[in-house]
Scaffold this active site. Sequence first.
Site, PDB file in Angstrom:
ATOM      1  N   ASP A   1      18.873   0.280  97.877  1.00 42.15           N
ATOM      2  CA  ASP A   1      18.829  -1.030  97.227  1.00 42.15           C
ATOM      3  C   ASP A   1      17.399  -1.537  97.273  1.00 42.15           C
ATOM      4  O   ASP A   1      16.632  -1.175  98.166  1.00 42.15           O
ATOM      5  CB  ASP A   1      19.749  -2.032  97.929  1.00 42.15           C
TER       6      ASP A   1
ATOM      7  N   CYS B   1      14.320   5.577  75.797  1.00 41.47           N
ATOM      8  CA  CYS B   1      15.207   4.749  76.622  1.00 41.47           C
ATOM      9  C   CYS B   1      16.362   4.214  75.776  1.00 41.47           C
ATOM     10  O   CYS B   1      16.157   3.760  74.646  1.00 41.47           O
ATOM     11  CB  CYS B   1      14.435   3.597  77.251  1.00 41.47           C
TER      12      CYS B   1
ATOM     13  N   CYS C   1      15.177  -1.673  74.648  1.00 43.95           N
ATOM     14  CA  CYS C   1      14.441  -0.674  73.872  1.00 43.95           C
ATOM     15  C   CYS C   1      15.106  -0.374  72.534  1.00 43.95           C
ATOM     16  O   CYS C   1      14.430   0.043  71.589  1.00 43.95           O
ATOM     17  CB  CYS C   1      14.284   0.605  74.698  1.00 43.95           C
TER      18      CYS C   1
ATOM     19  N   CYS D   1      18.351   1.633  76.673  1.00 44.32           N
ATOM     20  CA  CYS D   1      18.754   0.286  77.085  1.00 44.32           C
ATOM     21  C   CYS D   1      18.746  -0.674  75.894  1.00 44.32           C
ATOM     22  O   CYS D   1      18.130  -0.410  74.859  1.00 44.32           O
ATOM     23  CB  CYS D   1      17.854  -0.242  78.204  1.00 44.32           C
TER      24      CYS D   1
ATOM     25  N   HIS E   1      15.596  -3.417  81.110  1.00 41.72           N
ATOM     26  CA  HIS E   1      14.916  -2.126  80.985  1.00 41.72           C
ATOM     27  C   HIS E   1      14.646  -1.497  82.345  1.00 41.72           C
ATOM     28  O   HIS E   1      14.903  -0.301  82.550  1.00 41.72           O
ATOM     29  CB  HIS E   1      13.605  -2.273  80.222  1.00 41.72           C
TER      30      HIS E   1
ATOM     31  N   ASP F   1      24.482  -7.361 103.074  1.00 39.63           N
ATOM     32  CA  ASP F   1      23.725  -7.098 104.295  1.00 39.63           C
ATOM     33  C   ASP F   1      23.931  -8.259 105.257  1.00 39.63           C
ATOM     34  O   ASP F   1      24.473  -9.303 104.899  1.00 39.63           O
ATOM     35  CB  ASP F   1      22.250  -6.831 104.008  1.00 39.63           C
TER      36      ASP F   1
END
Length: 388
Positions: A267, A305, A310, A307, A336, A91
Amino acid sequence: MSFEVIQRDKNTRARLGRLKTFHGEVNTPVFMPVGTQGAVKTLSPEEVEEVGAEIILSNTYHLFLRPGQEIIKKGGGLHRFIGWDKPILTDSGGYQVFSLARLRKIEEDGIYFNSHIDGSQYFFTPELVMEVQKALGSDIIMPLDICLGYGASYWETKEALEITLRWLKRSIDYKKNNNMETQLLFGIIQGGFYRELRKEAVERMLDMELPGFALGGISVGEPKDKMYEITDYTVSLLPEEKPRYLMGVGAPEDLVMGVSMGIDMFDCVLPTRLARHGVFYTKTGRRNIKNAQYKEDFSPLEEDCDCYTCRRFTKAYIRHLFLQHETFSYRLLTIHNLRFLFRLMEDVRRSIREGRLEEFKKEFLTQYLANDRENRLEKEEVWNRLLI
């Protein structure tokens, strides 16, 4: 470098797309993790990729101040400097100038501001911001703009828009004259919460042959209904064949709503910032790992989950780490939270592909918001209306 709409939803403005950049392709709708200083906080590039990221965002303002674009250029550009070989969006730093910097002064040529770090004075011009982003070598770049907070008057907003549009033209001219063909310059649509000004911004930008459009000046303190209203209206004015980026927005409910309005890119620092405060996402809302109920809870943060966090660790263990201020807990919660958002976007894209986005949206929002006591919207009737 191009954008292709692959499939459109029949009941909303949502669509599946593919954005091709110099450093690779991005499947849209997409969420972009924020690596303000060139790193997604607490994570390695490999971990960011593992949670599902195809593109990240970095910040021109912060990288300009430290370490400076010359250091990054000598290091081979931002991709090599930070060890990330996928697309990067930077940005312009305009938002940070107005939200962080002190003693700022706007002139026709640019903005004087004092660094929030040490008070040193700098002068940002559209050309300097483009020069910095050229040195960074990011794939998608943003022009310098003026971002006002919610509540700015019509005439204040109009004046800011006029300057923003003139700065955009100067940015386009700089890009054309400085061998930046591999970088995509999006236009930032300002205009506050005044439909007339948003329409004027879009109409004038359509003549500039931009490869994409960013919606700026949103999520700046306004109520949710105002945010959705102006987003929906602005998207309705934009061409179908160009990508649309909603800047600084990334709460789970906002991702789902934004996609249904036709937004392609998002974002937000929220998932990483919340993690550092002990907050984690679940399908039934946000939770805080500090709560005593997790002291002897030996289940993962969320049962289904996939991830790393987890798969390996329990709430009780993560709570213990967090209360002892162990940085590993910040990392686990960040992994997570980001994976939660990427799984959500995967579900959203799948529902568009299968023609059931409206059904998915209602199911997700009803479940997520009904139990999210820590993240109540200002007006519940807004959601009731949106879910009809």
